[in-house]
Design an enzyme around this catalytic site. Sequence first.
Site, PDB file in Angstrom:
ATOM      1  N   ASP A 182      -3.411 -13.456 -15.009  1.00 11.67           N
ATOM      2  CA  ASP A 182      -2.832 -12.143 -14.694  1.00 11.67           C
ATOM      3  C   ASP A 182      -3.334 -11.159 -15.750  1.00 11.67           C
ATOM      4  O   ASP A 182      -3.864 -11.576 -16.773  1.00 11.67           O
ATOM      5  CB  ASP A 182      -1.295 -12.215 -14.719  1.00 11.67           C
ATOM      6  CG  ASP A 182      -0.635 -11.173 -13.818  1.00 11.67           C
ATOM      7  OD1 ASP A 182      -1.000  -9.980 -13.920  1.00 11.67           O
ATOM      8  OD2 ASP A 182       0.231 -11.539 -13.004  1.00 11.67           O
TER       9      ASP A 182
ATOM     10  N   ASN B 169      -4.277 -14.043  -5.377  1.00 10.10           N
ATOM     11  CA  ASN B 169      -3.018 -13.382  -5.071  1.00 10.10           C
ATOM     12  C   ASN B 169      -2.837 -12.031  -5.747  1.00 10.10           C
ATOM     13  O   ASN B 169      -2.023 -11.219  -5.308  1.00 10.10           O
ATOM     14  CB  ASN B 169      -1.877 -14.330  -5.481  1.00 10.10           C
ATOM     15  CG  ASN B 169      -0.532 -13.666  -5.459  1.00 10.10           C
ATOM     16  OD1 ASN B 169      -0.003 -13.348  -4.395  1.00 10.10           O
ATOM     17  ND2 ASN B 169       0.034 -13.439  -6.633  1.00 10.10           N
TER      18      ASN B 169
ATOM     19  N   TYR C 145      -3.863   0.579   0.452  1.00  6.99           N
ATOM     20  CA  TYR C 145      -3.272  -0.763   0.488  1.00  6.99           C
ATOM     21  C   TYR C 145      -3.506  -1.422   1.845  1.00  6.99           C
ATOM     22  O   TYR C 145      -3.932  -2.574   1.936  1.00  6.99           O
ATOM     23  CB  TYR C 145      -1.776  -0.674   0.183  1.00  6.99           C
ATOM     24  CG  TYR C 145      -1.085  -2.015   0.088  1.00  6.99           C
ATOM     25  CD1 TYR C 145      -1.130  -2.753  -1.093  1.00  6.99           C
ATOM     26  CD2 TYR C 145      -0.392  -2.542   1.179  1.00  6.99           C
ATOM     27  CE1 TYR C 145      -0.499  -3.981  -1.187  1.00  6.99           C
ATOM     28  CE2 TYR C 145       0.242  -3.771   1.089  1.00  6.99           C
ATOM     29  CZ  TYR C 145       0.184  -4.488  -0.090  1.00  6.99           C
ATOM     30  OH  TYR C 145       0.804  -5.713  -0.172  1.00  6.99           O
TER      31      TYR C 145
ATOM     32  N   LYS D 123      -5.879  -4.749   2.599  1.00 11.11           N
ATOM     33  CA  LYS D 123      -5.329  -5.998   3.119  1.00 11.11           C
ATOM     34  C   LYS D 123      -5.966  -6.381   4.456  1.00 11.11           C
ATOM     35  O   LYS D 123      -6.138  -7.577   4.753  1.00 11.11           O
ATOM     36  CB  LYS D 123      -3.806  -5.894   3.236  1.00 11.11           C
ATOM     37  CG  LYS D 123      -3.102  -5.759   1.886  1.00 11.11           C
ATOM     38  CD  LYS D 123      -3.427  -6.910   0.938  1.00 11.11           C
ATOM     39  CE  LYS D 123      -2.624  -6.859  -0.347  1.00 11.11           C
ATOM     40  NZ  LYS D 123      -2.907  -8.004  -1.245  1.00 11.11           N
TER      41      LYS D 123
ATOM     42  N   ILE E 273       9.043  -9.183   0.643  1.00 10.94           N
ATOM     43  CA  ILE E 273       9.462 -10.302  -0.195  1.00 10.94           C
ATOM     44  C   ILE E 273      10.091  -9.721  -1.456  1.00 10.94           C
ATOM     45  O   ILE E 273       9.545  -8.797  -2.060  1.00 10.94           O
ATOM     46  CB  ILE E 273       8.258 -11.193  -0.584  1.00 10.94           C
ATOM     47  CG1 ILE E 273       7.463 -11.617   0.661  1.00 10.94           C
ATOM     48  CG2 ILE E 273       8.730 -12.401  -1.393  1.00 10.94           C
ATOM     49  CD1 ILE E 273       8.232 -12.438   1.674  1.00 10.94           C
TER      50      ILE E 273
END
Length: 251
Positions: free
Chosen positions: A37, A90, A157, A161, A190
Amino acid sequence: MSTMSGKVALITGAGGGIGRATARLFAERGARVVATDVAEAGLEETAALIRDAGGEVTTLRVDVANEEDVARMVETTVSTYGRLDYAFNNAGIVGAQAPLTELAEADWERVIAVNLKGVFLGLKHELRQLAKQGTGGAIVNTASTAGVVGNPNIAAYTASKHGVIGLTKVAALEHARAGVRVNAICPGVIKSPMTDGFSGGDAAELMKDVQPVGRVGRAEEVAELVLFLCHDAVGYITGQAYIIDGGYTAQ
């Protein structure tokens, strides 16, 4: 004995949310984890949680938009553990939220650099390593429900994606005969720091009523899907985008 014992899993964006939950689950199932990260404090917290539970983890600060970082990430994984079996690309950001006509070019480029270029670079170097090993493997990329439907005010975004799903299909086709499977996941809302950023507060409270199941998802539920897609038992699944959104896009 876990079916993932002795395997090596590489996760980007492991400093929190879905990345952290997935890193912890890989470790719980017996895999050795490389957690990466840009957020080093969050990354160390993830590592502590894994080690406290008896898991094995190596951490590395990685900017997925920087090819030198990504190449070093894969090299470090192999030099530390001798191989790579699973990769979870991710890392991602929401970026600026504005109507398309008001979106600054710099804001567009930043989101595309992390969310789309970052996955491209991850795939490029992970697939090279898996090809060198010749033992197959599984890669999962994080897309979003914004990769299959449009969303006002998050043009960059949404475009990034959609692009992740396209990259996933190309990578899957190019490496299918080598036994390397590449799939994407498309989470809906989420509970995580990222989705709180979408809503400007507590996403679970603000968004639960518009979800068909009456709640938002948990990072741990997404982690289970990632590990499912890495499992040898589903070796016929590749090039797919799996939606996990509590039924939201079924409406």
